[in-house]
Scaffold this motif. Structure first.
Motif, PDB file in Angstrom:
ATOM      1  N   GLY A 109       0.820  -1.214   0.000  1.00 52.49           N
ATOM      2  CA  GLY A 109       0.000   0.000   0.000  1.00 52.49           C
ATOM      3  C   GLY A 109       0.848   1.256   0.000  1.00 52.49           C
ATOM      4  O   GLY A 109       0.442   2.282  -0.540  1.00 52.49           O
ATOM      5  N   LEU A 110       2.038   1.197   0.610  1.00 49.63           N
ATOM      6  CA  LEU A 110       2.927   2.365   0.592  1.00 49.63           C
ATOM      7  C   LEU A 110       3.627   2.483  -0.757  1.00 49.63           C
ATOM      8  O   LEU A 110       3.853   3.578  -1.266  1.00 49.63           O
ATOM      9  CB  LEU A 110       3.978   2.257   1.703  1.00 49.63           C
ATOM     10  CG  LEU A 110       3.487   2.612   3.097  1.00 49.63           C
ATOM     11  CD1 LEU A 110       4.600   2.396   4.104  1.00 49.63           C
ATOM     12  CD2 LEU A 110       3.008   4.055   3.145  1.00 49.63           C
ATOM     13  N   LYS A 111       3.972   1.340  -1.323  1.00 48.75           N
ATOM     14  CA  LYS A 111       4.713   1.345  -2.582  1.00 48.75           C
ATOM     15  C   LYS A 111       3.866   1.910  -3.722  1.00 48.75           C
ATOM     16  O   LYS A 111       4.335   2.699  -4.536  1.00 48.75           O
ATOM     17  CB  LYS A 111       5.156  -0.076  -2.915  1.00 48.75           C
ATOM     18  CG  LYS A 111       6.001  -0.176  -4.154  1.00 48.75           C
ATOM     19  CD  LYS A 111       6.044  -1.590  -4.667  1.00 48.75           C
ATOM     20  CE  LYS A 111       4.737  -1.973  -5.303  1.00 48.75           C
ATOM     21  NZ  LYS A 111       4.796  -3.294  -5.955  1.00 48.75           N
ATOM     22  N   LEU A 112       2.599   1.495  -3.749  1.00 50.52           N
ATOM     23  CA  LEU A 112       1.752   1.796  -4.901  1.00 50.52           C
ATOM     24  C   LEU A 112       1.604   3.291  -5.183  1.00 50.52           C
ATOM     25  O   LEU A 112       1.825   3.736  -6.317  1.00 50.52           O
ATOM     26  CB  LEU A 112       0.391   1.131  -4.702  1.00 50.52           C
ATOM     27  CG  LEU A 112      -0.437   0.877  -5.954  1.00 50.52           C
ATOM     28  CD1 LEU A 112       0.369   0.098  -6.975  1.00 50.52           C
ATOM     29  CD2 LEU A 112      -1.695   0.111  -5.591  1.00 50.52           C
ATOM     30  N   PRO A 113       1.256   4.137  -4.192  1.00 50.37           N
ATOM     31  CA  PRO A 113       1.094   5.570  -4.507  1.00 50.37           C
ATOM     32  C   PRO A 113       2.407   6.248  -4.835  1.00 50.37           C
ATOM     33  O   PRO A 113       2.410   7.354  -5.376  1.00 50.37           O
ATOM     34  CB  PRO A 113       0.496   6.156  -3.220  1.00 50.37           C
ATOM     35  CG  PRO A 113       0.106   5.006  -2.398  1.00 50.37           C
ATOM     36  CD  PRO A 113       0.930   3.850  -2.810  1.00 50.37           C
ATOM     37  N   LEU A 114       3.553   5.614  -4.474  1.00 51.39           N
ATOM     38  CA  LEU A 114       4.843   6.259  -4.734  1.00 51.39           C
ATOM     39  C   LEU A 114       5.363   5.947  -6.129  1.00 51.39           C
ATOM     40  O   LEU A 114       6.403   6.449  -6.537  1.00 51.39           O
ATOM     41  CB  LEU A 114       5.861   5.811  -3.685  1.00 51.39           C
ATOM     42  CG  LEU A 114       5.497   6.248  -2.258  1.00 51.39           C
ATOM     43  CD1 LEU A 114       6.510   5.732  -1.269  1.00 51.39           C
ATOM     44  CD2 LEU A 114       5.394   7.766  -2.166  1.00 51.39           C
ATOM     45  N   LYS A 115       4.651   5.089  -6.864  1.00 49.31           N
ATOM     46  CA  LYS A 115       5.036   4.803  -8.249  1.00 49.31           C
ATOM     47  C   LYS A 115       4.685   5.982  -9.148  1.00 49.31           C
ATOM     48  O   LYS A 115       3.810   6.780  -8.831  1.00 49.31           O
ATOM     49  CB  LYS A 115       4.279   3.566  -8.733  1.00 49.31           C
ATOM     50  CG  LYS A 115       4.715   2.298  -8.074  1.00 49.31           C
ATOM     51  CD  LYS A 115       5.893   1.739  -8.792  1.00 49.31           C
ATOM     52  CE  LYS A 115       6.373   0.474  -8.115  1.00 49.31           C
ATOM     53  NZ  LYS A 115       7.614   0.009  -8.683  1.00 49.31           N
ATOM     54  N   GLU A 116       5.340   6.040 -10.315  1.00 49.13           N
ATOM     55  CA  GLU A 116       5.025   7.115 -11.243  1.00 49.13           C
ATOM     56  C   GLU A 116       3.607   6.929 -11.784  1.00 49.13           C
ATOM     57  O   GLU A 116       3.189   5.813 -12.090  1.00 49.13           O
ATOM     58  CB  GLU A 116       6.015   7.115 -12.413  1.00 49.13           C
ATOM     59  CG  GLU A 116       5.774   8.278 -13.350  1.00 49.13           C
ATOM     60  CD  GLU A 116       6.835   8.366 -14.420  1.00 49.13           C
ATOM     61  OE1 GLU A 116       7.742   7.524 -14.444  1.00 49.13           O
ATOM     62  OE2 GLU A 116       6.744   9.302 -15.241  1.00 49.13           O
ATOM     63  N   ASP A 117       2.871   8.041 -11.870  1.00 50.51           N
ATOM     64  CA  ASP A 117       1.494   7.993 -12.330  1.00 50.51           C
ATOM     65  C   ASP A 117       1.445   8.402 -13.800  1.00 50.51           C
ATOM     66  O   ASP A 117       1.677   9.563 -14.133  1.00 50.51           O
ATOM     67  CB  ASP A 117       0.642   8.948 -11.485  1.00 50.51           C
ATOM     68  CG  ASP A 117      -0.831   8.769 -11.776  1.00 50.51           C
ATOM     69  OD1 ASP A 117      -1.184   7.798 -12.460  1.00 50.51           O
ATOM     70  OD2 ASP A 117      -1.622   9.606 -11.305  1.00 50.51           O
ATOM     71  N   LEU A 118       1.187   7.434 -14.674  1.00 50.01           N
ATOM     72  CA  LEU A 118       1.185   7.720 -16.109  1.00 50.01           C
ATOM     73  C   LEU A 118      -0.233   8.003 -16.577  1.00 50.01           C
ATOM     74  O   LEU A 118      -1.132   7.195 -16.349  1.00 50.01           O
ATOM     75  CB  LEU A 118       1.751   6.527 -16.881  1.00 50.01           C
ATOM     76  CG  LEU A 118       3.233   6.245 -16.633  1.00 50.01           C
ATOM     77  CD1 LEU A 118       3.619   4.947 -17.301  1.00 50.01           C
ATOM     78  CD2 LEU A 118       4.087   7.392 -17.141  1.00 50.01           C
TER      79      LEU A 118
END
Lengths: 123, 448
Positions: free
Chosen positions: B83-92
């Protein structure tokens, strides 16, 4: 917070809280995440092949028929629910039952018609 | 007797340990309402984290694997790490998309999922800092209708997300999903009607109160079965997870979504799963009431204990979802729609009529035994008739099929007969001939 609309006010409060949570998450995400777009990254995903033409492809019209049928049955349900709540109360009896059977019969004829037309058959 | 009931002074609506009715709501101070609203969000977020861990571990056990076991004890912290990793990914956000709708769609899918939980009763009236309050945020005279409305709103998130992505996969996934969800929602709504017939109310607290003697899952077993099937279709879970069938549509409606927006769709899916499970518990499995042997113990249905019974029932229902996912393959789309429209909806309508008739007959003073006898006769006639119907029709269909294969064999020599696609299988004919009033049997297509 009492009265008939009091409960709806509470639900509205929950909705407001939801907007705040979702909005907060979006804002935090915007501030925290990396942002390095390249032209290749922004191409529509088509399993590795470069997309041709527009993304809005033609689609089957049959989904539209199901949307129509849904509206019919949603209205059906809206009539059924209040009927079901008063049904067992004194003063309502066989007559209420027969009336609802007539109504359900009409709806069922609609479903049978669609069935016979072949709308419900997915090819 | 009615006069004495009317003359009796209205008891105070809130007494500890009592099953609350509709009148018990709207009396809370503002801080209690706010606390309950925040608690619902916290509860649902924790449930989602727990469900993700539970699903992975439970399925791993069923498939003779270990599942996540590195982050924290027993892998319990794995969903938090994800859950922490997901929002920190680049949003394309791809170039072709309809930007405002693209951003709005995940929020539109998530919000109604949370809202529906406002009317789920967690327990009876309890005392919180001296305030007597029911363990439920709000109750409406149309509470169950509100849940249906919220799940309908959630469809907007899916269909708009699919449309705004400007990708064929997303568009198809979104359309499929909305057609599926609205189809199964009808069956779901109809399965509720029998419950309303017995409870005489749409309010969740009163439905739970009316299950004091016996659960509706027992009395209205067919309704419960219909609900159990439709709830799986409603939340797009295996075996009805066609909107995101990986083999066919990549990711379905969320193909183009990444980072937090993708996470929102996933969040909505798990919250929806929790909501329909909680609704199953509330409407059919006795709500927060203790199961039978425990309910005989004094005080089992009072105070904070019911929260425990509610949670146990909720987790068992969620386990049912996971069990299905580990066991069943995905159904085909035509099978899905056939089940929804030709079995579940007519079945639910017929069942409503049966239940209503039985109730009227009982109200008119005819004994239960006589009613059961009459129902048995009607059922017997129905079974025999359907058996005969199937036998006659099956014969005819067999004859037609034999004729068709014979014709196919005869026509194999000419120009179109050798085409394996001509019969509509495995590729469907694109102009859907039955819309023009013709049958699309392989025979006719071959002739054309």
């Amino acid at each position: 917070m009492d009265g008939y609309f009091g409960s709806y006010l509470v639900v509205a409060l929950l909705a407001g809280l939801g907007v705040a949570v979702v909005g907060g998450a979006f804002t935090a995400g915007r501030l925290l995440r990396a942002q390095r777009p390249t032209p290749e990254k922004l191409i529509t995903y088509e399993c590795g092949v470069d997309p041709v033409g527009e993304g809005w492809a033609q689609s089957y019209v049959r989904y539209y028929v199901f949307a129509y049928l849904y509206v019919v049955f949603a209205v059906d349900a809206v009539f059924l629910f209040p009927w079901a709540t008063v049904f067992a109360a004194p003063g309502y009896g066989a007559v209420t039952l027969v009336e609802m059977f007539v109504f359900l019969g009409i709806i069922a004829v609609g479903l049978l018609y669609a069935w016979k037309k072949g709308v419900l058959t997915w090819v | 007797m009615t006069t004495s009931l009317l003359a009796a002074p209205p008891a105070t609506p809130l007494a500890a340990g009592e099953a609350p009715t509709l009148e018990a709501f709207g009396l809370d101070p503002w801080w209690l309402i706010l606390a309950k609203a925040v608690l619902i969000f916290v509860f649902l977020m924790l449930m989602v984290l727990f469900e993700i861990w539970f699903e992975r571990r439970f399925m791993a056990r069923m498939q003779n694997r270990l599942g996540p076991n590195r982050v924290g004890p027993l892998g319990l912290l794995q969903p938090i790490a994800d859950g922490l990793k997901l929002p920190l990914k680049e949003d394309l956000v791809p170039r072709g998309v309809d930007r405002p709708v693209f951003i709005l769609a995940p929020a539109l899918a998530t919000m109604p999922a949370f809202l529906a939980f406002a009317i789920i009763p967690f327990g009876p009236t309890v005392s919180v800092f001296g305030h007597q309050t029911p363990l439920q945020l709000a109750d409406l005279p149309v509470a169950v209708l509100f849940v249906l409305a919220m799940s309908s709103l959630g469809v907007y998130g899916i269909v708009l997300g699919g449309w705004a992505s400007a990708s064929p996969y997303s568009l198809l996934g979104g359309l499929r999903s909305s057609a599926q969800v609205i189809s199964y929602e009808i069956g779901m709504g109809l399965s509720f009607v029998a419950v309303f017939l017995f409870a005489g109310s749409l309010s969740t607290s009163e439905i739970v109160a009316s299950q004091e003697r016996i659960w509706y899952a027992v009395v209205l077993f067919p309704s419960f079965v219909i609900y159990a099937i439709t709830m799986v279709g409603e939340v797009n879970r295996i075996p009805f997870d066609l909107p995101e069938g990986e083999g066919e549509l990549v990711g379905g409606f969320h193909t183009e979504y990444s980072s937090l927006k993708f996470g929102m769709f996933m969040l909505a899916e798990y919250v929806n799963m929790t909501t329909v499970s909680a609704l199953a518990v509330t409407l059919f499995l006795g709500g927060w009431r203790a199961p039978w042997p425990i309910s005989l113990v004094d005080g089992a249905n009072a105070g904070w204990w019911p929260v425990l019974w509610f949670m146990i029932k909720l987790l068992l229902t969620i386990s049912f979802f996971i069990w299905l996912r580990a066991t069943l393959p995905r159904v085909r789309y035509d099978q899905l729609m056939k089940l929804g429209w030709k079995v579940l909806i007519p079945g639910a309508l017929a069942w409503i009529m049966v239940v209503a008739t039985i109730r009227v007959l009982r109200n008119e003073g005819i004994s239960t035994q006589q009613v059961f006898f009459a129902v048995a006769i009607v059922l017997g006639i129905y079974i025999v008739a359907s058996y005969l119907w199937d036998a006659v029709r099956g014969n005819r269909r067999d004859a037609e099929e034999q004729e068709a294969t014979a014709a196919e064999r005869a026509g194999a020599g000419d120009s179109t007969g050798g085409d394996p696609m001509a019969g509509g299988y495995p590729v469907p004919p694109l102009d859907a001939p039955h819309y023009h009033g013709r049958n699309s049997t392989s025979k006719e297509v071959n002739r054309a």
